[in-house]
Design a protein around this motif. Structure first.
Motif, short mmCIF file in Angstrom:
data_model
loop_
_atom_site.label_atom_id
_atom_site.label_comp_id
_atom_site.label_asym_id
_atom_site.label_seq_id
_atom_site.Cartn_x
_atom_site.Cartn_y
_atom_site.Cartn_z
N GLY A 233 0.81 -1.21 0.00
CA GLY A 233 0.00 0.00 0.00
C GLY A 233 0.85 1.25 0.00
N CYS A 246 -4.09 4.86 0.13
CA CYS A 246 -4.20 3.45 -0.25
C CYS A 246 -3.20 2.64 0.57
CB CYS A 246 -3.95 3.27 -1.74
SG CYS A 246 -5.17 4.03 -2.81
N THR A 248 -2.97 0.25 2.54
CA THR A 248 -3.45 -1.02 3.07
C THR A 248 -2.29 -1.93 3.44
OG1 THR A 248 -4.78 -2.97 2.55
CG2 THR A 248 -3.55 -2.00 0.73
N SER A 249 -2.53 -2.83 4.36
CA SER A 249 -1.53 -3.84 4.71
C SER A 249 -2.00 -5.24 4.30
CB SER A 249 -1.25 -3.81 6.22
OG SER A 249 -2.44 -4.07 6.95
N ASP A 253 -6.37 -7.82 -2.19
CA ASP A 253 -7.43 -6.81 -2.26
C ASP A 253 -7.78 -6.63 -3.73
OD1 ASP A 253 -9.16 -4.73 -2.12
OD2 ASP A 253 -7.73 -3.26 -1.37
#
Length: 529
Positions: A233, A246, A248-249, A253
């Motif tokens: 991310g 964005c 995200t970890s 996705d």
């Protein structure tokens, strides 16, 4: 067995294999054809005065685009927004205005040092409204002139954005600000029994945001893949100041477009990366490095084929350098060749979780390549200090080249079997025009670093190199930039690797995300895009 391994030595205090004997073990560069003004010995962007509006690169005049210039009112705004972090001192600005190779120099009069994403957002929102051009800068270790101003662009440094935000001990996902130095991150995660998925010679200075912005490759790509896979991310500030979160970890996705990929490798032309989440592998419990000699490049390729088959999951690096590189290391850096002189040298690293298992696999591989006469001599290191000594023979080649005169550097991606043919063809093509033509790089991912040196700047030599090197690469369906990016120096050669439709689409994306073109102008995309 002992006779089979005659001549193979070990750097380790205790050799892991009983049959192995123990052994103790400035000038200016021009990259990709950038013209250095003879009166200054460097590429001067806009001279050193406000009135000059052009610069020359590879004989092509670059005109300053109609951006605003920094006014006293602008300075007052930035000083209020970033108290103590708005720099106008020419002595402090000097190092940020010149690239690591000292081949490109800008004339920026303002350096901004944000600490937070909100700082970056405020800066870009203001610059976008005022039409002030911005040059994002991380560790400034790039080799294609992408990290320094061309004219008087405001330098936005991420060096104070150096906090680790979170580390998940279970998943190994690290989330940090973009200005974290790669070596510091490596130390941080190693203390927690993990490693960073990339390793670069410039790790002591380069920053993770810059690594991502240039899609840096490095020495571990063979094992862990590129940043396009390990970066999970990003947080990015767009040209108008909007924050795209964005960060995200998640490893999976699949909801819509993967927007982070737009910014990986975009060299700061689409947005400023402010934070990164990246997947870190577990730290290996056993590391071995072998330094081997080969009599020909064909033997080296056969060794690589055997290596991948026999070492498999523990193979983490397979690098090569030629004898010309070794001579430079010995001459300029006084490094010692630990084995007999050979036309080619290989650095092989293994990393695994079981020392005895890895040693057995390495033993079997070394026995095989020696028995087949693929390798003529070698040495093995198991201790950290000796491992670093062997890796220095590969990592310090760039440093050695800086002492050999003007250096023309090319970062080429080719089918593995074609890698060294370019070096040989270039030597034949140039004849005695060049002082040295050397090759080294990452065999595991088909990446050649071709370097050509001369006693002094030589326009005739440059004309002989380019576009020959790009035409040769294009004929082999290679890439003119494997991992360094395009920056200022290679942007107008993009057509050798990308079709016009792709380049046009890149221009459309740039105009959509940065309609006023304030982010890192004159970089990555060609003049006509």
């Amino acid at each position: 067995m002992a006779n089979c391994f005659h001549g193979l030595k070990s750097f380790g205090a205790q050799a892991p294999y009983p049959w192995i004997r123990s052994q103790c073990l400035s000038s200016l560069s021009i990259l990709g054809g950038v013209y250095a003004a003879p009166e200054t010995n460097r590429l001067v962007a806009s001279g050193q005065t406000r009135g000059m509006r052009t610069t020359s690169t590879a004989g092509v005049v670059i005109k300053r685009l109609p951006f605003s210039r920094v006014s006293q009112q602008d300075l007052a705004f930035f000083e209020k927004a970033l108290p103590g972090r708005t720099i106008t001192d020419p002595d402090v600005l000097a190092s940020s205005n010149v690239d690591w190779l000292k081949s490109v120099r800008g004339s920026s009069e303002l350096l901004l040092r944000p600490q937070t994403t909100e700082d970056v957002s405020q800066i870009l929102r203001y610059c976008n409204e005022r039409r002030l051009a911005v040059n994002p800068q991380a560790g400034n270790t790039g080799l294609v002139g992408g990290s320094v101003p061309v004219f008087d662009e405001i330098i936005l440094s991420t060096s104070l954005m150096n906090r680790v935000l979170h580390f998940d001990q279970v998943s190994g996902v690290l989330t940090c600000q973009a200005g974290c130095v790669l070596e510091n991150l490596s130390s941080y995660v190693e203390e927690r029994d993990f490693i960073m998925p990339l390793d670069l010679g410039a790790k002591g200075s380069c920053q993770i945001g810059g690594n991502v912005a240039t899609n840096a490759g490095g020495l571990r790509l063979l094992r862990y893949g590129s940043l396009r896979g390990t970066v999970l991310g990003l947080e990015v500030v767009l040209a108008d100041g909007k924050v795209l979160n964005c960060l995200t970890s998640l490893r999976k996705d699949n909801t819509g477009y993967d927007l982070k990929q737009l910014f990986i490798g975009s060299e700061g032309t689409l947005g400023v990366i402010t934070a990164v989440s990246i997947l870190c592998p577990r730290k290996p419990k056993a590391v071995n490095v072998a330094f081997l000699g080969c009599s020909s490049f064909q033997q080296l390729l056969k060794t690589f084929h055997c290596c991948r088959g026999m070492l498999g999951e523990i193979l983490s690096a397979f690098e090569f350098l030629d004898s010309a590189c070794m001579r430079l290391l010995e001459k300029h850096l006084k490094l010692n060749n630990p084995i007999r002189e050979s036309p080619f040298y290989i650095v092989i690293e293994t990393a695994g979780s079981n020392a005895s298992h890895d040693e057995e696999k390495l033993h079997d591989f070394l026995q095989e390549v020696m028995a087949l006469s693929l390798v003529t001599d070698g040495t093995v290191a198991t201790e950290d200090a000796k491992i670093k000594a062997l890796w220095a023979l590969r990592e310090r080649i760039t440093e050695g080249l800086t002492h050999d005169g003007y250096t023309y550097k090319y970062d080429i991606s080719l089918p593995v079997e074609k890698i060294y043919q370019l070096v040989e063809d270039m030597r034949e093509h140039l004849g005695d025009k060049a002082q040295n033509v050397v090759g080294y790089g990452h065999v595991g991912d088909g990446n050649l670093h071709l370097n050509i040196t001369s006693h002094s700047r030589d326009p005739a030599l440059l004309t002989a190199i380019e576009p020959y090197v790009y035409e040769w690469t294009a004929r082999c369906r290679g890439s003119i930039s494997a991992e360094h990016g395009l920056g200022l120096k290679k942007r107008n050669y993009i057509q050798y690797s990308k079709p016009p439709e792709a380049v046009a689409l890149m221009g459309d994306i740039k105009r959509m995300l940065d309609p006023h073109g304030i982010l890192n102008p004159y970089k990555t995309l060609p003049d006509n895009c």
